[in-house]
Design an enzyme around this catalytic site. Structure first.
Site, PDB file in Angstrom:
ATOM      1  CB  THR A  38      -0.915  -0.215   1.276  1.00  0.00           C
ATOM      2  OG1 THR A  38      -0.136  -0.242   2.552  1.00  0.00           O
ATOM      3  CG2 THR A  38      -2.159  -0.875   1.048  1.00  0.00           C
ATOM      4  CB  SER A  70      29.763  -4.607   4.993  1.00  0.00           C
ATOM      5  OG  SER A  70      29.310  -5.368   5.539  1.00  0.00           O
ATOM      6  N   GLY A 125      17.619 -10.040   2.830  1.00  0.00           N
ATOM      7  CA  GLY A 125      16.149 -11.392   1.591  1.00  0.00           C
ATOM      8  C   GLY A 125      15.371 -12.169   2.373  1.00  0.00           C
ATOM      9  CB  ALA A 126      14.385 -12.601   6.023  1.00  0.00           C
ATOM     10  CB  SER A 129      13.596  -2.898   6.013  1.00  0.00           C
ATOM     11  OG  SER A 129      12.119  -3.343   5.909  1.00  0.00           O
ATOM     12  CG  ASP A 175      10.594  -1.175   4.032  1.00  0.00           C
ATOM     13  OD1 ASP A 175       9.459  -1.798   4.208  1.00  0.00           O
ATOM     14  OD2 ASP A 175      11.227  -1.698   2.951  1.00  0.00           O
TER      15      ASP A 175
END
Length: 387
Positions: A38, A70, A125-126, A129, A175
């Site tokens: 939405t 990282s 990837g879950a 966010s 997000d």
């Protein structure tokens, strides 16, 4: 965030860059309680922040150099120049922090470089966010260090622009806003059109309930085609109906709107989901404000059916979580996030959590699926400076 974690990130930064960082910041991943797809239709959403965070240690630079590292990705420090950042030029993880620097500079903010080291506990990837958490953590750090004076919702807008334009993923605003603006113990009722916000108390433990996240381990990628197709279909529906966005189609006018779409069956399904999903968000807010928390269970289940049948973004693993959890006594369950994999949420009585978790794990094993990751989602704080 514990002192050892902050200290460890700062110590690693010093090993990489030869000096202490100017500060350490964190931004969380999120779970969306209700209100799926939405957000890019100017509609309503209701996420809350997870305790899982991306943590960044950052220092300013004045020489136009952006250095990125990282802890969670193989490889050394990546060095870029801020005046050479171009949308679409980077297909690696570095596109997310670099995109934030680009978006700030493109908006006229004087970011002259930075050294950045990051690590994250947000599952990638879950559907939780992880990318927004990374973006917001970097944006907050640069906002503080360069004294830009931007508020959380403004940082969220810039992070969305970074992901839309620089990374090339057509995500909505939810997000980033959730990561930047959520508060502990609450779900965020967000109107994505004007970014007006209301913090709705959401303390399940006090009512004898828990919300589980079941990560199916099925990975998705927003910047690939299916997400974009859904967004384009929604925009087509709005254009055919003569409205600015599908948010403007009233729930009590849905049947008439669908009739006007005639034989555009795919668009009809998308429109039906968005209009009914906005209504489900409003239902959920009303129930929570009335203290009828358990009554949101059927609303969650309706949301999953709509995502599965109308929006068509579920998958066998997500459907199995929902069906198994409900059969094992869950109050409600649905997929959450962008779809095509990722996670489902399960609302359950505290006394039923172990039974439901066991049933889901056994169902996945029987189906030959990869074992899911199951954890409790506790409404947590949004982005903040740690040191």
């Amino acid at each position: 965030m514990s002192e050892p974690v902050v200290g460890g990130v700062a110590e690693r930064f010093k090993e990489l860059y030869g000096a202490e960082p100017e500060g350490v910041w964190a931004a969380p991943g999120r779970v969306n309680l209700i209100g799926e797809h939405t957000d890019y239709n100017d509609g309503f959403v209701m996420p809350f922040a997870l305790p899982h965070v991306t943590v960044v240690a950052v220092s300013r630079r004045e020489d136009g150099v952006l250095r990125l590292h990282s802890e969670d990705v193989e490889g050394g420090v990546v060095e870029l120049r801020v005046d050479e950042l171009n949308p679409g030029s980077d297909k690696n993880w570095t596109a997310y922090p670099a995109g934030v620097a680009w978006a700030l500079r493109d908006a006229g903010h004087p970011v002259t470089g930075a050294d950045i080291h990051l690590t994250s506990t947000v599952p990638s990837g879950a559907g939780l966010s992880s990318s927004a958490a990374l973006e917001v953590a970097v944006a907050l750090a640069l906002n503080d260090l360069y004294e830009l004076g931007l508020k959380g919702w403004q940082l969220a807008r810039l992070c969305q622009r970074a992901e839309n334009v620089y990374v090339g993923a057509p995500v909505g605003i939810m997000d980033q806003t959730a990561s930047a603006c959520c508060t502990a113990g609450h779900a965020l009722f967000l109107d994505t059109r004007d970014l007006s916000q209301q913090q709705i108390p959401f303390d399940l433990a006090a009512e004898g309930m828990r919300l589980l996240v079941v990560d199916t381990q099925v990975k998705h990628e927003h910047s690939t085609g299916e997400y974009g197709k859904r967004r384009a279909g929604c925009e087509k529906g709005a254009a055919l109906l003569g409205v600015e966005a599908l948010r403007d189609v009233p729930y009590d006018g849905l049947d008439a709107a669908l009739a006007r779409l005639g034989n555009e069956e795919e668009v009809r399904r998308l429109v039906r989901h968005i209009v009914t999903e906005n209504h489900r968000v409003e239902q959920t807010v009303a129930l929570l404000e009335a203290g009828e928390t358990r009554a949101i269970g059927p609303v969650l289940v309706e949301g999953h059916a709509s995502l599965r049948d109308d929006f068509r973004i579920s998958c066998p693993e997500l459907d199995l979580v929902v069906d198994t959890a409900l059969s094992a006594g869950a109050i409600g369950a649905r997929m959450t996030g962008g779809g095509f994999g990722g996670s489902a949420i399960v609302l359950a009585e505290t006394t039923d959590v172990d039974t439901i978790t066991k049933a889901v794990r056994e169902a996945f094993a029987a189906a030959g699926f990869t074992a899911p990751r199951v954890f409790e989602a506790v409404p947590s704080a949004g982005a903040r400076r740690l040191s």
